[in-house]
Design an enzyme around this catalytic site. Sequence first.
Site, short mmCIF file in Angstrom:
data_model
loop_
_atom_site.label_atom_id
_atom_site.label_comp_id
_atom_site.label_asym_id
_atom_site.label_seq_id
_atom_site.Cartn_x
_atom_site.Cartn_y
_atom_site.Cartn_z
N GLU A 74 0.08 -21.58 3.93
CA GLU A 74 -0.43 -20.77 4.67
C GLU A 74 -1.02 -19.68 2.80
O GLU A 74 -1.81 -19.40 2.91
CB GLU A 74 0.19 -18.89 4.96
CG GLU A 74 0.16 -19.14 7.02
CD GLU A 74 1.10 -18.02 6.53
OE1 GLU A 74 -0.02 -18.06 8.12
OE2 GLU A 74 1.66 -17.36 6.80
N TYR A 120 -5.60 7.99 4.32
CA TYR A 120 -5.03 7.12 4.09
C TYR A 120 -5.28 5.58 3.77
O TYR A 120 -5.85 4.79 2.40
CB TYR A 120 -3.20 7.35 3.43
CG TYR A 120 -3.01 8.73 3.26
CD1 TYR A 120 -3.59 9.50 2.32
CD2 TYR A 120 -3.01 9.84 4.68
CE1 TYR A 120 -3.48 11.06 2.16
CE2 TYR A 120 -2.75 11.19 4.06
CZ TYR A 120 -3.04 11.25 3.34
OH TYR A 120 -2.95 12.64 2.89
ZN LIG Z 1 2.38 -15.60 8.38
#
Ligand SMILES: [Zn+2]
Length: 211
Positions: A74, A120
Amino acid sequence: MIDEGALRREMSELCRSLFERGFAHGSAGNVSARIGEHILVSPTNSCLGRLDPARLSKITVGGAHVGGDRPSKEAPLHLGIYSARPDAGAVVHLHSTYATVLSCLAETSAEDAMAPITPYLMMRVGRVPMVPYHPPGSDALAEAVRARAGAHRAVLMANHGFVVAGKTFEDAVFNAEELEENAKLLVLTRGQHLRLLTSADLTALEQRFGK
Ligand SMILES: [Zn+2]
């Protein structure tokens, strides 16, 4: 600029903490950090709980492998974000439980995938869009995320998880934790009548904390 050895140790230590607290499982999730003209990336099939600082992959911003173990498949996802966000010093990608639940719900909005129920998420991350499903590691996924990353620190990926940038590695980890916490609140309050922040509240936060 942070010393490369210190950065490698910080990546290993913070990833072990994420793993031990259940933000990642098995070999899921991957992280990266910019160091000068290079990017350090967690290796392919590595466990975030046991990253060896010396074996982190080192690649160029163009994706060429120049050191360490083979990079995560990735890595293109991370490179797309660095190209879209010159201010990004680090990127964290997780398949954490609650954010992944949101990425699988048919009702999740592509434009505003995570309703801000506390300030937040807005203060750390801002609005989070979602890109359609593409296979993990594919150029199509990297391109879809890159296209949204210029305007957004974080992007949810349908049926997969999320990716978030930060100024430093610690900043990206804190952003990831805040995103997962907001997702958890949304999943735990599903079906209940929520009082959301108003658009005036959100505008005020956006003006103060930026995108
Ligand atoms: Zn992934």
